[in-house]
Design a protein around this motif. Structure first.
Motif, PDB file in Angstrom:
ATOM      1  N   VAL A  15      10.971  28.151   2.104  1.00 51.91           N
ATOM      2  CA  VAL A  15      10.625  27.098   1.144  1.00 51.91           C
ATOM      3  C   VAL A  15       9.549  26.186   1.748  1.00 51.91           C
ATOM      4  O   VAL A  15       8.565  25.829   1.098  1.00 51.91           O
ATOM      5  N   TRP A  16       9.710  25.839   3.034  1.00 53.21           N
ATOM      6  CA  TRP A  16       8.733  24.952   3.679  1.00 53.21           C
ATOM      7  C   TRP A  16       7.359  25.629   3.783  1.00 53.21           C
ATOM      8  O   TRP A  16       6.323  24.969   3.675  1.00 53.21           O
ATOM      9  N   ILE A  17       7.355  26.950   3.976  1.00 59.21           N
ATOM     10  CA  ILE A  17       6.092  27.689   4.063  1.00 59.21           C
ATOM     11  C   ILE A  17       5.261  27.471   2.785  1.00 59.21           C
ATOM     12  O   ILE A  17       4.036  27.411   2.835  1.00 59.21           O
ATOM     13  N   PHE A  18       5.937  27.309   1.641  1.00 60.61           N
ATOM     14  CA  PHE A  18       5.226  27.034   0.387  1.00 60.61           C
ATOM     15  C   PHE A  18       4.987  25.533   0.193  1.00 60.61           C
ATOM     16  O   PHE A  18       3.969  25.126  -0.357  1.00 60.61           O
ATOM     17  N   LEU A  19       5.931  24.705   0.642  1.00 56.91           N
ATOM     18  CA  LEU A  19       5.775  23.253   0.459  1.00 56.91           C
ATOM     19  C   LEU A  19       4.583  22.714   1.236  1.00 56.91           C
ATOM     20  O   LEU A  19       3.873  21.829   0.764  1.00 56.91           O
ATOM     21  N   PHE A  20       4.369  23.241   2.450  1.00 63.18           N
ATOM     22  CA  PHE A  20       3.298  22.722   3.310  1.00 63.18           C
ATOM     23  C   PHE A  20       1.915  22.809   2.647  1.00 63.18           C
ATOM     24  O   PHE A  20       1.255  21.779   2.485  1.00 63.18           O
ATOM     25  N   ALA A  78       5.020  35.088  16.219  1.00 57.75           N
ATOM     26  CA  ALA A  78       3.672  34.756  16.681  1.00 57.75           C
ATOM     27  C   ALA A  78       2.672  34.859  15.525  1.00 57.75           C
ATOM     28  O   ALA A  78       1.800  33.988  15.356  1.00 57.75           O
ATOM     29  N   ALA A  79       2.814  35.910  14.704  1.00 54.94           N
ATOM     30  CA  ALA A  79       1.903  36.097  13.562  1.00 54.94           C
ATOM     31  C   ALA A  79       2.037  34.933  12.576  1.00 54.94           C
ATOM     32  O   ALA A  79       1.029  34.455  12.028  1.00 54.94           O
ATOM     33  N   LEU A  80       3.260  34.443  12.368  1.00 55.90           N
ATOM     34  CA  LEU A  80       3.472  33.312  11.446  1.00 55.90           C
ATOM     35  C   LEU A  80       2.761  32.052  11.961  1.00 55.90           C
ATOM     36  O   LEU A  80       2.186  31.291  11.174  1.00 55.90           O
ATOM     37  N   LEU A  81       2.788  31.859  13.284  1.00 57.43           N
ATOM     38  CA  LEU A  81       2.106  30.696  13.864  1.00 57.43           C
ATOM     39  C   LEU A  81       0.588  30.835  13.711  1.00 57.43           C
ATOM     40  O   LEU A  81      -0.104  29.861  13.408  1.00 57.43           O
ATOM     41  N   VAL A  82       0.078  32.059  13.892  1.00 51.54           N
ATOM     42  CA  VAL A  82      -1.367  32.305  13.724  1.00 51.54           C
ATOM     43  C   VAL A  82      -1.772  32.019  12.273  1.00 51.54           C
ATOM     44  O   VAL A  82      -2.774  31.348  12.016  1.00 51.54           O
ATOM     45  N   PHE A  83      -0.970  32.507  11.313  1.00 52.74           N
ATOM     46  CA  PHE A  83      -1.273  32.273   9.893  1.00 52.74           C
ATOM     47  C   PHE A  83      -1.244  30.778   9.561  1.00 52.74           C
ATOM     48  O   PHE A  83      -2.018  30.304   8.734  1.00 52.74           O
ATOM     49  N   THR A  84      -0.330  30.034  10.207  1.00 56.39           N
ATOM     50  CA  THR A  84      -0.278  28.577   9.979  1.00 56.39           C
ATOM     51  C   THR A  84      -1.583  27.937  10.456  1.00 56.39           C
ATOM     52  O   THR A  84      -2.160  27.089   9.762  1.00 56.39           O
ATOM     53  N   LEU A 135      -2.413  30.009  -1.091  1.00 57.19           N
ATOM     54  CA  LEU A 135      -1.256  30.706  -1.662  1.00 57.19           C
ATOM     55  C   LEU A 135      -1.159  32.148  -1.157  1.00 57.19           C
ATOM     56  O   LEU A 135      -0.051  32.647  -0.946  1.00 57.19           O
ATOM     57  N   ILE A 136      -2.307  32.802  -0.933  1.00 53.08           N
ATOM     58  CA  ILE A 136      -2.266  34.176  -0.382  1.00 53.08           C
ATOM     59  C   ILE A 136      -1.631  34.148   1.010  1.00 53.08           C
ATOM     60  O   ILE A 136      -0.755  34.963   1.327  1.00 53.08           O
ATOM     61  N   ILE A 137      -2.053  33.171   1.832  1.00 53.61           N
ATOM     62  CA  ILE A 137      -1.479  33.072   3.194  1.00 53.61           C
ATOM     63  C   ILE A 137       0.016  32.742   3.111  1.00 53.61           C
ATOM     64  O   ILE A 137       0.834  33.330   3.828  1.00 53.61           O
ATOM     65  N   ALA A 138       0.391  31.812   2.207  1.00 57.74           N
ATOM     66  CA  ALA A 138       1.803  31.427   2.078  1.00 57.74           C
ATOM     67  C   ALA A 138       2.659  32.618   1.630  1.00 57.74           C
ATOM     68  O   ALA A 138       3.749  32.829   2.162  1.00 57.74           O
TER      69      ALA A 138
END
Lengths: 194, 111
Positions: A183-188, B20-26, B47-50
């Protein structure tokens, strides 16, 4: 009478009670947050102008990193248990709990800064939906912490009595925690960046 | 989902790599935000990244890449209702409730 399928799986579904239960609960959670995201779309599309740069991207990004890290430690807590490594499991679960607390501390500073400037939910439509969405998400973080505290404290005794059932509980807690992260991944991006 | 300790041990590396990939995408999301793209493009990119990050969490951490069909069934039903829910705003934008009709506007003008 003993409740069936707490540990062993039902032959027809291949699932134990807890697994099916937590997924049905998460399905209802999807609809709860979905309704609020839908509300966000209505408010944003209908607004003559939408504020940008009201929130600290740095604090939001730090909280994203914290929650992603907590998801990794949570899945590792479950994996350690499956590998019969009780000590490592405890370390990962404590780390997850600590990261959750850190997320809330960060959120406290963020809320304090806005409320100090009079930017509460009453200030604007943007802050109303911001506080509603992040407040509800924050309550979910608190809920997850309560469950983790129980599994670290009195609930840990179950590992000796019934290790499979305890592992199922950790798995269900993990599923819930990953959902909170999701959910946070979308909220951010929705609240902090767009 | 794996329950065998040997299989779980093999998955540990995957969990770390996905983390690690999630941190890179952030980081990519934040960098893309600094580029100050046009709003429609910025929304699309973010939205594509999310969605990518969310799919990774669901598939790997929540073990949805190898689940039982009952779970997939429950989630499919949820997705259908979620799509309906997301279309509710469009229905409210396009409906005529509260919009004065030509007849009622004429009646008001007559008074």
């Amino acid at each position: 009478m003993e409740i069936p399928y707490i540990v062993e799986t039902r032959p027809d579904t291949g699932l134990h009670n807890g697994k099916l239960g937590i997924w049905l609960f998460l399905a209802s959670e999807v609809m709860l947050f979905g309704a609020l995201f839908s509300t966000y779309i209505i408010l944003r599309v209908g607004a003559p102008e939408w504020p940008h740069g009201e929130l600290s991207v740095l604090l939001g990004a730090i909280n994203t990193v914290i929650l992603i890290s907590s998801s990794v430690t949570m899945v590792m807590a479950w994996a350690s248990l499956k590998m019969n490594d009780w000590g490592t499991h405890r370390l990962y679960l404590v780390a997850t709990f600590a990261l959750a607390a850190l997320f809330l501390v960060n959120k406290y500073f963020e809320y304090s800064e806005h409320l100090g400037k009079g930017e509460g939910p009453w200030h604007s439509t943007f802050f109303a939906i911001y506080f509603t969405l992040t407040g509800l998400h924050g309550l979910h973080i608190v809920g997850g912490m309560v469950v983790m505290a129980y599994l670290l404290g009195p609930g840990a005794k179950m590992w000796k009595k019934n290790p499979d059932q305890f592992a199922n509980r950790i798995e269900a807690t993990g599923l819930y925690w990953h959902f909170v992260d999701l959910v946070w991944i979308f909220l951010f991006p929705v609240l902090y960046l767009l | 989902m794996h329950s065998d300790p040997a299989e779980v041990k093999k998955s540990v590396r995957t969990y770390m790599m996905v983390g690690a990939a999630l941190l890179v995408f952030t980081a990519i999301t934040v960098i893309a935000n600094q580029l100050h793209l046009a709003v429609p493009l910025a929304i699309t990119v973010a939205l594509i990244i999310a969605v990518t990050k969310g799919s990774m969490v669901a598939a790997v951490f929540m073990h949805l890449s190898a689940e039982k069909k009952w779970i997939y069934g429950a989630l499919l039903l949820t997705v259908v209702f979620l799509i309906v829910l997301m279309f509710v705003p469009i229905l409210t934008v396009n409906d005529g409730i509260g919009t004065p009709t030509r007849a009622s506007a004429g009646a008001h003008a007559g008074h």
